[in-house]
Structures are given as structure tokens and as C-alpha cells.
Design an enzyme around this catalytic site. Structure first.
Site, PDB file in Angstrom:
ATOM      1  N   LYS A 136     -40.987 -39.847 122.528  1.00  0.00           N
ATOM      2  CA  LYS A 136     -39.729 -39.654 122.281  1.00  0.00           C
ATOM      3  C   LYS A 136     -39.032 -38.156 122.211  1.00  0.00           C
ATOM      4  O   LYS A 136     -38.127 -38.191 122.227  1.00  0.00           O
ATOM      5  CB  LYS A 136     -39.355 -40.261 120.806  1.00  0.00           C
ATOM      6  N   GLY A 137     -40.168 -37.104 121.797  1.00  0.00           N
ATOM      7  CA  GLY A 137     -39.860 -35.875 121.137  1.00  0.00           C
ATOM      8  C   GLY A 137     -38.977 -35.288 122.212  1.00  0.00           C
ATOM      9  O   GLY A 137     -38.037 -34.317 121.570  1.00  0.00           O
TER      10      GLY A 137
ATOM     11  N   ASP B  11     -41.557 -31.841 124.714  1.00  0.00           N
ATOM     12  CA  ASP B  11     -40.868 -31.103 123.367  1.00  0.00           C
ATOM     13  C   ASP B  11     -41.829 -30.185 122.823  1.00  0.00           C
ATOM     14  O   ASP B  11     -41.091 -28.891 122.546  1.00  0.00           O
ATOM     15  CB  ASP B  11     -40.934 -32.156 122.227  1.00  0.00           C
TER      16      ASP B  11
ATOM     17  N   ASP C 231     -48.933 -28.382 121.410  1.00  0.00           N
ATOM     18  CA  ASP C 231     -49.698 -28.048 120.285  1.00  0.00           C
ATOM     19  C   ASP C 231     -51.235 -27.874 120.717  1.00  0.00           C
ATOM     20  O   ASP C 231     -51.535 -27.088 121.273  1.00  0.00           O
ATOM     21  CB  ASP C 231     -49.256 -29.176 119.500  1.00  0.00           C
TER      22      ASP C 231
ATOM     23  N   LYS D 158     -46.967 -23.802 120.778  1.00  0.00           N
ATOM     24  CA  LYS D 158     -47.665 -23.430 119.570  1.00  0.00           C
ATOM     25  C   LYS D 158     -49.138 -22.876 120.242  1.00  0.00           C
ATOM     26  O   LYS D 158     -49.999 -23.843 120.246  1.00  0.00           O
ATOM     27  CB  LYS D 158     -47.897 -24.463 118.714  1.00  0.00           C
TER      28      LYS D 158
ATOM     29  N   PHE E 182     -45.225 -26.588 111.067  1.00  0.00           N
ATOM     30  CA  PHE E 182     -44.850 -28.040 111.359  1.00  0.00           C
ATOM     31  C   PHE E 182     -43.318 -28.081 111.354  1.00  0.00           C
ATOM     32  O   PHE E 182     -42.628 -27.788 110.502  1.00  0.00           O
ATOM     33  CB  PHE E 182     -45.406 -29.072 110.670  1.00  0.00           C
ATOM     34  N   VAL E 183     -42.854 -28.132 112.609  1.00  0.00           N
ATOM     35  CA  VAL E 183     -41.344 -28.326 112.925  1.00  0.00           C
ATOM     36  C   VAL E 183     -40.653 -29.560 113.115  1.00  0.00           C
ATOM     37  O   VAL E 183     -41.216 -30.588 113.624  1.00  0.00           O
ATOM     38  CB  VAL E 183     -40.974 -27.406 113.784  1.00  0.00           C
TER      39      VAL E 183
ATOM     40  N   ASP F  54     -40.164 -34.873 115.174  1.00  0.00           N
ATOM     41  CA  ASP F  54     -40.131 -35.816 114.155  1.00  0.00           C
ATOM     42  C   ASP F  54     -41.248 -35.589 113.136  1.00  0.00           C
ATOM     43  O   ASP F  54     -42.189 -34.926 113.668  1.00  0.00           O
ATOM     44  CB  ASP F  54     -40.238 -37.380 114.346  1.00  0.00           C
TER      45      ASP F  54
END
Ligand code: IMP
Ligand code: MG
Length: 183
Positions: free
Chosen positions: A45-46, A104, A107, A136, A157-158, A164
Site C-alpha cells: 500500500k505504501g 515507498d 529499508d 534508508k 521510523f517515518v 504507515d
């Protein structure tokens, strides 16, 4: 007991994000100027905000085809689990096409690595690139580099702009660092 509210510190404002996406759109438009029938695949979804904004900044001679998949790496709310789930992975036949994946954030790199390898195996693309809103790099577990990166960020953590925390805060028009209430 008093309710502990989360606080969110703005990292990139809505105008800063839009400005950066314009630049990325110009870069992508010029790189894709000679590529036939590009297919953009948004990873839900991001990526929904980033996808919506970036495709409207891409001008190519051939119109874009836009597809979606949904990938997830379940775990605790701020740490991914390490295993990539594929709740929705239906794609039409896009064999040998010019594919641009829109994500999105990279990580650990596991989700992006999994999906790029999957697309290579399934569709043998003419070209395969990835555009990510955020990177990141300090968190990388598997090697993965995107072709287009909106912003490189620290190990924070954004949330917001599609990202989300436990399915909250995706709708925020800016990107912020989440500080959990009560701790
Ligand atoms: P990966 O670890 O690179 O596989 O990333 C897995 C997924 O974790 C990303 O697609 C995001 O949905 C999520 N994620 C990673 N970092 C953050 C963050 O700072 N905020 C919100 N979601 C994140
Ligand atoms: Mg994601």
C-alpha cells in the site's frame, strides 16, 4: 490514565516533496524518452501517494501502462519480519516490456530485492528499474539499490505520504518522524 498520543515531527513538507517529485519526473521522462510502452508497477500500500504524484510528472512519447501489486513484510509495527508476503501479485503479460517499479521505501532491501528478482524471472523485461520515494541505506540487509531515489534518510521510523505505522498516518500529506506516545 491519560491517553498517550503519538507525535510526528515533519521531515519533508508537502511542497518539498512535490518539488523533489517534479525533478524525479524530469529525470525519468528523459531516461524513458526512447523506451517503448513503459509499464509502471506500484507496490501497495505504501507507494500509493508517490505513485499518483510521480506518474503525473512523467511525460513519455508512449503512454504509460499502470499496474499494481501488493506486497507486505509482516512483523512488529516498526520492524519488518524478514519474510515477504504477496497478498496480491496478479499482473498481465508484460514479458520483455520496459518496467519501472515504484516503491515507498527501501529499508532492509528484502521487499525490493524479492520483487525485482520475481519480475526478472517471470517477464524477462527489456529494462527493469526502480523508483523509490525514500531510501534508508544504513538498514540494508540484502544488497539493493534503486535507480531513482526521492530522499535518502537516516535510520528513523517515518510515516505519512503513504507510509504507515500499524495502518495509521498514510494520509498525511507530509513525511514525518513518528515518536510513539508513552515512550
Ligand atoms: P524492506 O525492509 O526494505 O523490505 O521494507 C519493507 C517495508 O517496510 C517497506 O516497503 C515499508 O512498507 C516498510 N517500512 C520500512 N521502513 C519504514 C518506515 O520508516 N516507515 C513506514 N514503513 C516502513
Ligand atoms: Mg511498502
Amino acid at each position: 490514565m491519560a491517553t498517550q498520543v503519538d507525535s510526528i515531527r515533519t521531515i519533508y513538507s508537502q511542497p518539498e516533496i512535490q518539488e523533489r517529485i517534479k525533478e524525479m519526473g524530469q529525470q525519468i521522462s528523459s531516461d524513458y524518452a526512447k523506451l517503448e510502452h513503459p509499464v509502471v508497477i506500484g507496490v501497495m500500500k505504501g507507494a500509493f501517494c508517490f505513485l499518483a504524484d510521480i506518474v503525473r510528472q512523467i511525460k513519455t512519447p508512449d503512454p504509460l501502462q499502470i499496474e499494481f501489486v501488493r506486497l507486505a513484510s509482516y512483523g512488529s509495527a516498526t520492524e519488518s519480519s524478514g519474510s515477504v508476503q504477496t497478498p496480491y501479485l496478479e499482473l498481465p503479460n508484460i514479458s520483455r516490456r520496459n518496467i519501472l517499479v515504484v516503491e515507498d521505501i527501501i529499508d532492509s532491501g528484502r521487499t525490493a530485492r524479492f520483487f525485482m528478482d520475481y519480475l526478472k524471472d517471470q517477464f524477462n523485461p527489456a529494462t527493469l528499474k526502480m523508483a523509490v520515494f525514500l531510501d534508508k541505506p544504513s538498514r540494508r540487509v540484502v544488497p539493493m539499490e534503486a535507480d531513482y531515489v526521492g530522499f535518502t534518510i537516516e535510520d528513523l521510523f517515518v510515516v505519512g505520504y503513504g507510509l504507515d505505522y500499524a495502518e495509521k498516518y498514510r494520509e498525511l500529506p507530509y513525511l514525518g518522524e513518528l515518536k510513539l506516545g508513552g515512550g
